[in-house]
Each structure stands twice: as structure tokens, then as C-alpha cells.
Motif scaffolding. Structure first.
Motif, PDB file in Angstrom:
ATOM      1  N   LYS A 139       0.827  -1.213   0.000  1.00 32.38           N
ATOM      2  CA  LYS A 139       0.000   0.000   0.000  1.00 32.38           C
ATOM      3  C   LYS A 139       0.858   1.258   0.000  1.00 32.38           C
ATOM      4  O   LYS A 139       0.496   2.259  -0.623  1.00 32.38           O
ATOM      5  CB  LYS A 139      -0.933  -0.003   1.213  1.00 32.38           C
ATOM      6  CG  LYS A 139      -2.064  -0.999   1.076  1.00 32.38           C
ATOM      7  CD  LYS A 139      -2.994  -0.944   2.262  1.00 32.38           C
ATOM      8  CE  LYS A 139      -4.123  -1.954   2.061  1.00 32.38           C
ATOM      9  NZ  LYS A 139      -4.964  -2.080   3.234  1.00 32.38           N
ATOM     10  N   PHE A 155       1.869   2.470  -3.370  1.00 38.18           N
ATOM     11  CA  PHE A 155       0.843   3.200  -4.128  1.00 38.18           C
ATOM     12  C   PHE A 155       0.317   4.420  -3.372  1.00 38.18           C
ATOM     13  O   PHE A 155      -0.740   4.959  -3.735  1.00 38.18           O
ATOM     14  CB  PHE A 155      -0.323   2.271  -4.458  1.00 38.18           C
ATOM     15  CG  PHE A 155       0.041   1.201  -5.448  1.00 38.18           C
ATOM     16  CD1 PHE A 155       0.221   1.511  -6.780  1.00 38.18           C
ATOM     17  CD2 PHE A 155       0.213  -0.109  -5.041  1.00 38.18           C
ATOM     18  CE1 PHE A 155       0.554   0.532  -7.703  1.00 38.18           C
ATOM     19  CE2 PHE A 155       0.553  -1.093  -5.957  1.00 38.18           C
ATOM     20  CZ  PHE A 155       0.720  -0.769  -7.288  1.00 38.18           C
ATOM     21  N   TYR A 165      -1.660  -3.155  -9.351  1.00 37.99           N
ATOM     22  CA  TYR A 165      -1.936  -3.561  -7.973  1.00 37.99           C
ATOM     23  C   TYR A 165      -3.066  -4.583  -7.971  1.00 37.99           C
ATOM     24  O   TYR A 165      -4.074  -4.402  -8.650  1.00 37.99           O
ATOM     25  CB  TYR A 165      -2.341  -2.317  -7.174  1.00 37.99           C
ATOM     26  CG  TYR A 165      -2.656  -2.524  -5.708  1.00 37.99           C
ATOM     27  CD1 TYR A 165      -1.898  -3.373  -4.914  1.00 37.99           C
ATOM     28  CD2 TYR A 165      -3.714  -1.838  -5.108  1.00 37.99           C
ATOM     29  CE1 TYR A 165      -2.188  -3.531  -3.564  1.00 37.99           C
ATOM     30  CE2 TYR A 165      -4.005  -1.984  -3.767  1.00 37.99           C
ATOM     31  CZ  TYR A 165      -3.246  -2.838  -2.994  1.00 37.99           C
ATOM     32  OH  TYR A 165      -3.536  -2.977  -1.656  1.00 37.99           O
ATOM     33  N   PRO A 170      -5.280  -5.904  -5.057  1.00 45.67           N
ATOM     34  CA  PRO A 170      -5.538  -5.795  -3.620  1.00 45.67           C
ATOM     35  C   PRO A 170      -6.027  -7.130  -3.061  1.00 45.67           C
ATOM     36  O   PRO A 170      -6.380  -8.033  -3.809  1.00 45.67           O
ATOM     37  CB  PRO A 170      -6.651  -4.745  -3.527  1.00 45.67           C
ATOM     38  CG  PRO A 170      -6.841  -4.200  -4.894  1.00 45.67           C
ATOM     39  CD  PRO A 170      -6.278  -5.192  -5.851  1.00 45.67           C
ATOM     40  N   LEU A 184      -4.298  -4.455 -17.029  1.00 44.25           N
ATOM     41  CA  LEU A 184      -3.463  -3.258 -16.918  1.00 44.25           C
ATOM     42  C   LEU A 184      -2.232  -3.343 -17.814  1.00 44.25           C
ATOM     43  O   LEU A 184      -1.624  -2.330 -18.140  1.00 44.25           O
ATOM     44  CB  LEU A 184      -2.996  -3.073 -15.463  1.00 44.25           C
ATOM     45  CG  LEU A 184      -4.044  -2.683 -14.428  1.00 44.25           C
ATOM     46  CD1 LEU A 184      -3.450  -2.810 -13.025  1.00 44.25           C
ATOM     47  CD2 LEU A 184      -4.520  -1.262 -14.662  1.00 44.25           C
TER      48      LEU A 184
END
Lengths: 318, 262
Positions: free
Chosen positions: B56, B59, B85, B87, B162
Motif C-alpha cells: 500500500k 501506491f 496492484y 488488492p 493493466l
């Protein structure tokens, strides 16, 4: 017909627009589990509205919106402060702050002398729909007559403008708002400012609260914020349909509630009208019960879906 | 892959003197670490060791007390499009009204940009990402009706969409079925064959040496880092897991290559 145009059209329109504006925004609160925040904002704006009214001495929208925004932002910051300093759970912090702000608003009404003009506790609680009359209407032709339309109650026009603004933002930021509501961390990681987006939603909620305030009253704004979204959520699991159904529910709540309050007694031969804001909340409540029973997530829907029960693993939080 | 000319291979991710605290309690303390330029990297450590927090912090999702983060030698703002990312699955509300495709398509948002609907071509690329994790048939399914493993595949598809060079994954194997675990391993191996880097928080000490080539052992501080074979030793694991005896035994058993203790 002329009587309907003069006495009922503007309040019915204002009620419906208020329910639509609040109801559509309510989806974004419900989907981020922040419905209570809508409650908080709808109450917290009261001292700002009264102060704006007090300072400017008129019911012009701009000073009251400015006051309401200041109060909403102040309350949001105060909630964050209470949460971090006192380490209270969010619900408790919100409850303390918004009831305090609301009470401050009521006191301000009493001391400012605003109630002598046309802002009193009744109006705050129930709205002032019956004050929205259109005496310039002489018949259906008035709907196309610019001179008569200029006399149309400003509250309804403001609400129409706010609704257009909300529709515009929803269209412009459709995918961004969905992303920020579903997964703010991922949104941030790819550079889609979720905090700015949620702040924008809160600002829009306070604008809608102020605009709807005159129609349905501060307390019933919360019904308009929560009920349409909740009804739609019981009926669908699809994002776009959630917004469409909440719009339909808001329409039924606003127009149906007003009709039940103002027109039904005449039809039924009662000699007194019913409170419009109250009937709107009652209508929403009935719709919610219906959605509960018939919806996909109600008893009927659950039986159908028993086949596919999602398997959830224990959350490995760190 | 956007290959940049560099005389020396640049670490995919490097952090320097990174410290993070929640409520005055340090979660990460003065962590300095440079990942290898490519390959599969595991971040291993006990609960509360700050593994998720490290991802975290990369980012900017948690406030840092101090420290710098570089992605391929650049600050996040300049390298955002190169890093993806994933999560923790438990971090979102799976009751949210969205379809698998709508979630996977969020991985194409950076290409689509703000203020407009997702173009059809981007949606088709998201559909292709779902197909890569065997979820093409369930594209139109509501995410709440998917199993835990299927939800994790949707998250993985969104990350794949992505098309990043570096992936930071928070417990990609948490709570998934065996078939999904194998499918995820295959995807991770394919990503590294393409020259990409995957850094994953990993809980299962038994499978860590099997799946990952490198490891960072973390417990608030960086304990040890390097190639799995020379870093994932009983001594280092004992230092990482401290006095937690049962975990330590597991760790030692795992380090000795046996699954017997689990």
C-alpha cells in the motif's frame, strides 16, 4: 384543470424532482455503505441554511447553498476529528455531530428571528410544499407561455437545475464513480482520484439537500436519499438497472406520495389534505416492503437463487 | 513492455528507509530493499509484519512517515502505467452490483482515460483478460454469485488488463480452491516468462519456495532478502517469526522442504 395547475402542479413537480435528485445520489451512498452519512449531511446543513438566510435576509438560493456547503464541510471535518481524537466508531461520531448541528440550526431559527418571516420548525421538518403555488396559470396554455412560466415557483426551477446537474455528473463520471465506489484503493493505484470523487459526491449530496429542503423538509430528505436506492437494491444486482429502478422508485415516491396526500382526499371526499412529505415517506416505506417481498433478494428471489451460494473465505486482513 | 535503455538492470521496485505507522504503532520501520529486475518474488512474514502495508505504501494508499519508493528507478507518478496492484480480495464488497466483465474492465480505465465511457475495443481486451484466467463464460455473472476462487480470478484478470511490467499482489492465493491456485501459478509463470516482475505477499510457507524464485522476509523491518535457495533458511525464518513457536516449527519444516508439519 386550472386549479390543478395553480395549486398542485408546482408542489408535485418539486416533490418529484427532490426525490429524484436525492434518490439518484443515494445510490452512491448506499453502494459505499455510507447512507448514514447522507443522514448526517441532510441534518448538518440546517445551521448553514439558517445562517445563509439570516445574513442575506432572503430565500435566494446562493447564500443558503454557500452556508449549507460550509456547514456540510464543517460537519464532515468534525466527524473525522471526533473519530481520530476520541477514537469513536464512525456511527457514534456521526450521530453526535449531526444531531448537534441540527440542534444548532433549530436554535439559530429561534434566535435569528427567521421564523417570523417564513422559516420555522414546521417548515424545517415537513417542508413547505403548499407554499409553492402558481397563480399565474390560467389554463394548459400557460405551460407554453413564457410570461406565466416566469412566475413559476423558483424552488421547483432550482430543483430542476440541480437534477440536471446530477444527471450530467452521473453521465460524465459514470465509470469513474463506479470504480471509486467499488474499489477506492485500486482506483488510487491507477491514478483515478477516488477521494476527490467521493468529496464531489458529498458536495452534490449537500447541494441536493439544500435544494430539496423546501420541498420535503430536512428530516424527509433522508427518506429521499435512502429509500429509492434501497428499494432498487432489493430488486436488482446490476449497476445501471440500480440507477434506473431508483429513479422509478423516486418518481413513485414523489408523485405518488403527493397524489396520495393532496389529491386522494379530494377523490375520497375527505375535507382535509394529508401531509405531503409524510405521505411520500409512507409511499417509500410501502414500496420498500413490496420490494422486500417480491425482489430478487427477498423470500421469493432467494428461493430461486439458492443454487448459487457464493463461497466466502475468511478475510485475511492485516 | 516499454524497455528503457539502462546499462545496469534496474530493480523493478526499490524502497529506501520506508517507515509507516498506524496510531503511533510502527508497522514498517526503516525498510530498505531492492527487488530483482524481473522474476517472481514472495514477501513472507508473520501476521502484522507490514506485508500488505508495504504494497500500500508503494501506491501511496497509506501515509508514510519517511522513505522513498522507486518503480524501475522512477517515482510512482512517472511509472504509474508500468505498475499494477492486486488488492486483497477481502478488501472490497463483493455484494456490489457489478459483473465480472465490469470489474475486469476497470483494468482498462487508464487507457480509456476520464470522462467517457469505456470504448468497445477496451472492453474486448478486458474480456480477453478474463479468458486468460478461464472466466470468459462467467463474464456476465454478478460478482456476488461467484465463488471465492472465481472472484480472485476476476481480480487477477483486472490486473492483467493493466498490462503492467511490475505487479504487486496482496495474497493472490488467499482462500482459493486448488484449481484456482494452479491457474494463478500458471499465469504468474507466464508473466515472468514475458519478462515481467511479480511481487506477491504470500502466507503459505510450504509453497513459497515452490512458486517463487526470490523472497523478502519481513517483520516490521526487512529481515533478509535474496534468492529463495539461500535466503529461505531456518535461521532467517526463526529471526522473522521470532518466538512464535508453532509458526516457527512450520517455518522450519517448510524450509527443510517437507510439507509434513502442515
Amino acid at each position: 384543470m386550472t386549479e390543478f395547475l395553480q395549486l398542485d402542479l408546482a408542489p408535485m413537480l418539486a416533490a418529484t424532482l427532490a426525490c429524484l435528485a436525492c434518490g439518484l445520489l443515494g445510490n452512491l451512498l448506499l453502494l459505499t455503505r455510507q447512507s448514514l452519512l447522507g443522514d448526517a449531511i441532510s441534518h448538518a446543513v440546517l445551521p448553514g441554511i439558517v445562517a445563509g438566510f439570516w445574513v442575506s435576509g432572503t430565500r435566494a438560493a446562493a447564500p443558503m447553498v454557500a452556508g449549507a456547503m460550509a456547514a456540510a464541510v464543517g460537519a464532515t471535518l468534525l466527524i473525522a476529528l471526533v473519530r481520530s481524537r476520541a477514537r469513536l466508531e464512525p456511527g457514534a461520531a456521526m450521530g453526535v455531530v449531526f444531531s448537534g448541528f441540527f440542534a444548532l440550526g433549530l436554535v439559530l431559527i429561534e434566535v435569528s428571528g427567521a421564523h417570523a418571516v417564513d422559516l420555522d420548525v414546521d417548515c424545517v421538518l415537513y417542508g413547505q410544499l403548499e407554499a409553492l403555488i402558481w397563480p399565474a396559470a390560467t389554463g394548459p396554455g400557460s405551460l407554453l407561455d413564457p410570461v406565466a412560466l416566469a412566475e413559476f415557483p423558483a424552488e421547483a426551477k432550482t430543483l430542476a437545475l440541480v437534477l440536471l446537474l446530477i444527471l450530467g455528473l452521473l453521465a460524465l463520471l459514470w465509470k469513474e464513480l463506479r470504480l471509486a465506489a467499488f474499489d477506492p484503493d485500486f482506483a488510487r493505484s491507477i491514478g483515478f482520484a477516488p477521494r476527490a470523487l467521493s468529496l464531489l459526491v458529498l458536495v452534490m449530496v449537500s447541494v441536493a439537500c439544500v435544494a430539496a429542503f423546501w420541498a420535503v423538509g430536512s428530516i424527509l430528505v433522508i427518506a429521499a436519499l435512502v429509500a429509492p436506492a434501497a428499494i432498487a437494491r432489493l430488486l436488482t444486482d446490476a449497476y445501471a438497472r440500480q440507477f434506473l429502478l431508483s429513479g422509478a422508485a423516486a418518481l413513485a415516491m414523489g408523485a405518488g406520495g403527493y397524489w396520495a396526500a393532496a389529491l386522494a382526499p379530494r377523490v375520497l371526499g375527505l375535507d382535509h389534505g394529508l401531509n405531503a412529505a409524510g405521505m411520500m415517506a409512507v409511499t417509500a416505506g410501502l414500496l420498500l416492503v413490496g420490494a422486500c417481498l417480491l425482489g430478487r433478494r427477498g423470500p421469493a428471489g432467494r428461493a430461486q437463487r439458492r443454487v448459487a451460494i457464493p463461497v466466502r473465505a475468511p478475510a485475511a486482513a492485516e | 513492455m516499454s524497455a528503457e535503455p539502462h546499462p545496469l538492470p534496474v530493480p523493478a521496485l526499490s524502497v529506501q528507509h520506508l517507515s509507516v505507522a498506524y496510531h503511533e504503532q510502527p508497522v514498517l520501520w526503516d525498510v530498505s530493499w531492492a527487488s530483482p529486475p524481473a522474476g517472481l518474488v514472495a514477501i513472507v512474514g508473520p501476521n502484522g509484519a507490514g506485508k500488505s502495508t508495504l504494497l500500500k505504501a508503494v501506491f501511496d494508499l497509506v501515509p508514510r512517515l519517511s522513505g522513498e519508493v522507486r518503480i524501475f528507478g522512477r517515482p510512482l507518478a512517472e511509472a504509474r502505467r508500468r505498475v499494477g496492484y492486486l488488492p486483497q480480495r477481502a478488501s472490497v464488497d463483493w455484494d456490489f452490483p457489478a459483473t465480472a466483465l465490469q470489474v475486469a474492465a476497470m483494468g482498462r480505465y487508464p487507457c480509456a482515460g476520464w470522462f467517457r465511457p469505456l470504448p468497445r475495443a477496451e472492453r474486448e481486451r478486458a474480456r480477453a483478460a478474463l479468458a486468460e484466467v478461464d472466466m470468459a463464460d462467467l463474464a456476465a455473472r454478478q460478482i456476488g454469485q461467484l465463488s471465492g476462487g472465481q472472484q480472485q480470478r476476476v481480480f487477477l484478470a483486472r490486473a492483467l488488463a493493466l498490462e503492467a511490467d511490475l505487479y504487486l499482489m496482496d495474497e493472490p492465493f488467499a482462500g482459493v480452491d486448488a484449481a484456482t491456485e494452479r491457474a494463478i501459478v500458471e499465469v504468474l509463470q507466464r508473466l515472468t516468462r514475458e519478462g515481467r516482475t511479480v511481487i506477491a505477499v504470500h502466507h503459505d510457507l510450504a509453497t513459497a519456495p515452490q512458486y517463487f524464485a526470490h523472497v523478502l522476509l519481513l517483520n516490521v523491518r526487512a529481515i533478509a532478502a535474496g534468492p529463495m535457495a539461500i535466503t529461505f533458511t531456518p535461521e532467517n525464518l526463526a529471526r522473522t517469526y521470532g518466538g512464535r513457536l508453532s509458526l516457527l516449527e512450520q517455518a522450519v519444516a517448510a524450509a527443510q522442504g517437507g510439507r509434513a508439519g502442515l
